[in-house]
Design an enzyme around this catalytic site. Structure first.
Site, PDB file in Angstrom:
ATOM      1  N   ASP A  16       0.823  -1.206   0.000  1.00 53.55           N
ATOM      2  CA  ASP A  16       0.000   0.000   0.000  1.00 53.55           C
ATOM      3  C   ASP A  16       0.863   1.265   0.000  1.00 53.55           C
ATOM      4  O   ASP A  16       1.990   1.256   0.479  1.00 53.55           O
ATOM      5  CB  ASP A  16      -0.894  -0.049   1.254  1.00 53.55           C
ATOM      6  N   ASN A  64     -10.511  -2.507  -6.526  1.00 51.08           N
ATOM      7  CA  ASN A  64      -9.696  -1.521  -7.239  1.00 51.08           C
ATOM      8  C   ASN A  64     -10.258  -1.114  -8.607  1.00 51.08           C
ATOM      9  O   ASN A  64      -9.828  -0.123  -9.187  1.00 51.08           O
ATOM     10  CB  ASN A  64      -8.247  -2.010  -7.414  1.00 51.08           C
TER      11      ASN A  64
END
Ligand code: V07
Length: 235
Positions: A16, A64
């Site tokens: 991340d 996503n």
């Protein structure tokens, strides 16, 4: 520093902070993803050198797809960029690539790239490198349930299903659960990653953004893991 014995067998990483890394530098988000691929290269090399047997990287979640189209298109080009430059080193280091996630929704070209990467490395016997791509843990569990129902209807299941029998229907079938989960960029969540498999994993978080995650951070995580006493619910 890190002990040669007690190396975690399976390490999973939530990579991340690529977008934030870029934005803080005044760069477009895709520059963050591009640098993120560099970090993938180094973490694969360092993990394999350390003797980690399985490395699972969360590259793209089922959620996503809600990102801007331009960013998605860029991300979908990364597997090809990765294999073009890394395949020789993956072969040298005897690394076997695998995919966790549902392939069907991925663009044809990406499916082909991944199939080729898998095929090229299928006889390698060193570290297993799993890319979680279009992956979501709840989807994985529901998929497992439905595959199990199909087998049950075909009479392939006798009696009650236990954990060992259920696990065979997950993407990670035949792979031991992660010993260690690393998440970068300061978020303290699991975010629908490997919900079943992380039941007893040690969790390690860092504020460092993924593009800045270096060998030193990996060694720190493994070192901290080695200091912990794992009990799996026992006393
Ligand atoms: C992606 C780079 C790493 C940071 C996280 C997001 C961006 C490697 C791959 C990949 C995937 C499958 C494969 C080979 C390589 C990848 C996506 C994003 C979508 F077989 N990095 N990386 N895929 N990022």
């Amino acid at each position: 520093m890190v002990l040669k014995d007690n190396i975690p067998y399976h390490v999973a990483i939530i990579m991340d902070g690529n977008g934030r890394w870029a934005v803080e530098k005044g760069l477009p988000r895709k520059e963050g993803h591009r640098h993120g691929v560099e970090t993938v290269r180094s973490v694969v090399r360092n993990s394999s050198e350390l003797g980690i047997k399985a490395l699972t990287l969360f590259a793209f979640s089922t959620e996503n797809w809600r990102r801007p189209v331009g960013e998605i298109n860029y991300l979908m080009g990364l597997p090809e960029i990765y294999f073009k430059s890394e395949l020789p080193e993956l072969m040298r280091n005897n690394v076997k690539v695998n995919l966790l996630g549902s392939k069907e929704k991925l663009p044809r070209k990406v499916q082909k790239t991944i199939d080729e990467g898998r095929e090229a490395t299928k006889n390698n016997t060193g570290m297993i490198l799993n890319f979680a791509l279009n992956y979501g843990a709840r989807t994985e569990i529901i998929r497992a349930v439905n595959r199990l129902i199909v087998d049950a209807k075909e009479g392939k299941i006798s009696g009650a299903v236990n954990e060992a029998a259920f696990e065979k229907y997950l993407y990670t079938a035949s792979l031991p659960d992660p010993d260690l989960l690393i998440r970068t960029s300061g978020e303290l969540r699991i975010s629908n990653f490997l919900l079943w498999q992380l039941a007893y994993s040690e969790l390690w978080f860092t504020d460092v953004y993924w593009p800045d995650f270096s060998k030193r951070h990996l060694l720190n995580a493994v070192y901290d893991y080695q200091q912990r006493k794992r009990r799996f619910g026992k006393v």
